[in-house]
Design a protein around this motif. Sequence first.
Motif, PDB file in Angstrom:
ATOM      1  N   ASN A  22      34.893  42.020   4.889  1.00 28.06           N
ATOM      2  CA  ASN A  22      34.495  42.641   5.973  1.00 28.06           C
ATOM      3  C   ASN A  22      34.598  43.869   6.554  1.00 28.06           C
ATOM      4  O   ASN A  22      33.714  44.598   7.337  1.00 28.06           O
ATOM      5  CB  ASN A  22      35.103  41.782   7.155  1.00 28.06           C
ATOM      6  CG  ASN A  22      35.023  40.215   7.315  1.00 28.06           C
ATOM      7  OD1 ASN A  22      33.911  39.780   6.944  1.00 28.06           O
ATOM      8  ND2 ASN A  22      36.116  39.670   6.943  1.00 28.06           N
ATOM      9  N   ASN A  23      35.301  44.609   5.783  1.00 28.38           N
ATOM     10  CA  ASN A  23      35.640  46.207   6.339  1.00 28.38           C
ATOM     11  C   ASN A  23      34.921  47.178   5.350  1.00 28.38           C
ATOM     12  O   ASN A  23      34.502  46.593   4.316  1.00 28.38           O
ATOM     13  CB  ASN A  23      36.928  46.573   6.162  1.00 28.38           C
ATOM     14  CG  ASN A  23      37.932  45.785   7.326  1.00 28.38           C
ATOM     15  OD1 ASN A  23      37.558  45.054   8.033  1.00 28.38           O
ATOM     16  ND2 ASN A  23      39.305  46.094   7.233  1.00 28.38           N
ATOM     17  N   ARG A  24      34.371  48.350   5.974  1.00 31.21           N
ATOM     18  CA  ARG A  24      34.133  49.511   5.483  1.00 31.21           C
ATOM     19  C   ARG A  24      35.343  50.222   4.702  1.00 31.21           C
ATOM     20  O   ARG A  24      36.293  50.628   5.517  1.00 31.21           O
ATOM     21  CB  ARG A  24      33.366  50.459   6.285  1.00 31.21           C
ATOM     22  CG  ARG A  24      32.278  49.950   6.968  1.00 31.21           C
ATOM     23  CD  ARG A  24      31.009  50.053   6.306  1.00 31.21           C
ATOM     24  NE  ARG A  24      29.877  49.503   7.165  1.00 31.21           N
ATOM     25  CZ  ARG A  24      28.855  49.690   6.896  1.00 31.21           C
ATOM     26  NH1 ARG A  24      28.358  50.530   6.197  1.00 31.21           N
ATOM     27  NH2 ARG A  24      27.772  49.080   7.635  1.00 31.21           N
ATOM     28  N   GLU A  25      35.554  50.284   3.309  1.00 32.65           N
ATOM     29  CA  GLU A  25      36.648  50.710   2.766  1.00 32.65           C
ATOM     30  C   GLU A  25      36.392  51.499   1.518  1.00 32.65           C
ATOM     31  O   GLU A  25      35.139  51.317   1.081  1.00 32.65           O
ATOM     32  CB  GLU A  25      37.534  49.704   2.441  1.00 32.65           C
ATOM     33  CG  GLU A  25      38.020  48.504   3.331  1.00 32.65           C
ATOM     34  CD  GLU A  25      39.114  48.889   4.110  1.00 32.65           C
ATOM     35  OE1 GLU A  25      39.831  49.992   3.779  1.00 32.65           O
ATOM     36  OE2 GLU A  25      39.690  48.006   4.953  1.00 32.65           O
TER      37      GLU A  25
ATOM     38  N   GLY B  24      33.527  43.426  11.152  1.00 33.42           N
ATOM     39  CA  GLY B  24      34.951  44.103  10.454  1.00 33.42           C
ATOM     40  C   GLY B  24      35.344  45.619  10.916  1.00 33.42           C
ATOM     41  O   GLY B  24      34.675  45.756  11.774  1.00 33.42           O
ATOM     42  N   TYR B  25      36.114  46.076  10.421  1.00 32.71           N
ATOM     43  CA  TYR B  25      36.409  47.374  10.774  1.00 32.71           C
ATOM     44  C   TYR B  25      36.014  48.384   9.974  1.00 32.71           C
ATOM     45  O   TYR B  25      35.486  48.300   8.893  1.00 32.71           O
ATOM     46  CB  TYR B  25      38.208  47.495  10.691  1.00 32.71           C
ATOM     47  CG  TYR B  25      38.715  46.759  11.464  1.00 32.71           C
ATOM     48  CD1 TYR B  25      38.834  46.785  12.938  1.00 32.71           C
ATOM     49  CD2 TYR B  25      39.645  45.742  11.015  1.00 32.71           C
ATOM     50  CE1 TYR B  25      39.620  46.298  13.776  1.00 32.71           C
ATOM     51  CE2 TYR B  25      40.525  44.984  12.016  1.00 32.71           C
ATOM     52  CZ  TYR B  25      40.231  45.247  13.409  1.00 32.71           C
ATOM     53  OH  TYR B  25      41.110  44.474  14.170  1.00 32.71           O
ATOM     54  N   MET B  26      35.509  49.374  10.599  1.00 29.93           N
ATOM     55  CA  MET B  26      35.057  50.673   9.987  1.00 29.93           C
ATOM     56  C   MET B  26      36.533  51.177   9.785  1.00 29.93           C
ATOM     57  O   MET B  26      37.036  52.125  10.471  1.00 29.93           O
ATOM     58  CB  MET B  26      34.130  51.594  10.785  1.00 29.93           C
ATOM     59  CG  MET B  26      33.247  52.542  10.289  1.00 29.93           C
ATOM     60  SD  MET B  26      33.858  53.360   8.878  1.00 29.93           S
ATOM     61  CE  MET B  26      35.047  54.537   9.752  1.00 29.93           C
ATOM     62  N   HIS B  27      36.991  50.985   8.518  1.00 29.23           N
ATOM     63  CA  HIS B  27      38.380  51.411   8.220  1.00 29.23           C
ATOM     64  C   HIS B  27      38.489  52.591   7.275  1.00 29.23           C
ATOM     65  O   HIS B  27      39.410  53.074   6.991  1.00 29.23           O
ATOM     66  CB  HIS B  27      38.902  50.200   7.545  1.00 29.23           C
ATOM     67  CG  HIS B  27      40.558  49.928   7.459  1.00 29.23           C
ATOM     68  ND1 HIS B  27      41.383  50.378   6.234  1.00 29.23           N
ATOM     69  CD2 HIS B  27      41.300  49.901   8.514  1.00 29.23           C
ATOM     70  CE1 HIS B  27      42.756  50.145   6.852  1.00 29.23           C
ATOM     71  NE2 HIS B  27      42.601  50.015   8.208  1.00 29.23           N
TER      72      HIS B  27
ATOM     73  N   GLU C 289      30.012  45.804  14.234  1.00 28.87           N
ATOM     74  CA  GLU C 289      30.192  44.808  13.376  1.00 28.87           C
ATOM     75  C   GLU C 289      31.433  44.356  13.668  1.00 28.87           C
ATOM     76  O   GLU C 289      32.177  44.723  14.232  1.00 28.87           O
ATOM     77  CB  GLU C 289      30.201  45.563  11.654  1.00 28.87           C
ATOM     78  CG  GLU C 289      28.969  46.202  11.366  1.00 28.87           C
ATOM     79  CD  GLU C 289      29.176  46.976  10.321  1.00 28.87           C
ATOM     80  OE1 GLU C 289      28.361  47.347   9.605  1.00 28.87           O
ATOM     81  OE2 GLU C 289      30.250  47.756  10.218  1.00 28.87           O
TER      82      GLU C 289
END
Lengths: 177, 177
Positions: free
Chosen positions: A146-149, B118-121, B116
Amino acid sequence: RPVREVLFFPSRPSCTEAVLVEAAAEPGAAARPCPCPLPQGDCPLSRLLRRLLSARRSLEICLFAFSCPQLSRAVQLLHRRGVCVRIVTDAQYMGIRGSQIGLLRHAGIQVRHDQEDGYMHHKFAIVDRRMLITGSLNWTTQAIQNNRENVLVMEDAEYVKLFLDEFERIWEEYNPI
Amino acid sequence: RPVREVLFFPSRPSCTEAVLVEAAAEPGAAARPCPCPLPQGDCPLSRLLRRLLSARRSLEICLFAFSCPQLSRAVQLLHRRGVCVRIVTDAQYMGIRGSQIGLLRHAGIQVRHDQEDGYMHHKFAIVDRRMLITGSLNWTTQAIQNNRENVLVMEDAEYVKLFLDEFERIWEEYNPI
Ligand SMILES: [Zn+2]
Ligand SMILES: [Zn+2]
């Protein structure tokens, strides 16, 4: 040519059975395709798994959160194969539901954790003292899907040494004895 | 010789006034030493500040959490100096107490955030399309002073390009229009 790559997440839900079964090299295993409905093929998670599974001698892992079952299976597989695996993790996260740390410890893998107020927030691994894997990604299914990583993969002696030194410092500091 | 360095945190509480005042180049400012009791001198935070303050043309920031006042002052200083600053951040964190995002936006800096689940991590920045700054560190005082964290600083065209492409993808996707 040394590996220099960046894996960007999220990774769509994918079947990574083939990567894990191939690495386990169970005789005849390749003949049974996984029955799950997930798409197969290359994805950031399968690439991360392959990089880890390339370990032949040692694997240092320094990770805030570790709950992804596939990555846990890969680490257990390496341990069974005789790779020297050492894990440093964060005490606060370690106890939560879904953490793989208890399972890994039960499998005989050496794990140490912090006793500090701050977080052990690193997210890196070192394969065979040769390849550095580091970035923003915790090894959780939530983050992977799910995350932007980002995860950098580098065969770079200078960076490997700096992170290995950091690992050894923390490893000694977290020695419970 | 291109910059290749890793900053490891925590960074002990330190006075970074001199770095910020020097960068602001206010006439006569150097003559007034900061009256605070914190130790001065080199620390991971002051080195991170100096790397950011070296920007002359552009600064892309892609950051889950941004609440550190000193890093915020550095970014505002660059914006006033005419550096093109763009920030991408996470919507969930943005609203919490202590976040600098509102202040930065109010100062006229372009900010976009995710819509979103999810996280923008990510936790990276790119200086003058030349230097990549990336790692585990969120730009919060809590993380800087208490956590085990790493930040890679690399003048490396290949990695800069990969992260710049990721930034542009996200920047376009988070376009509110
Ligand atoms: Zn499957
Ligand atoms: Zn001061």
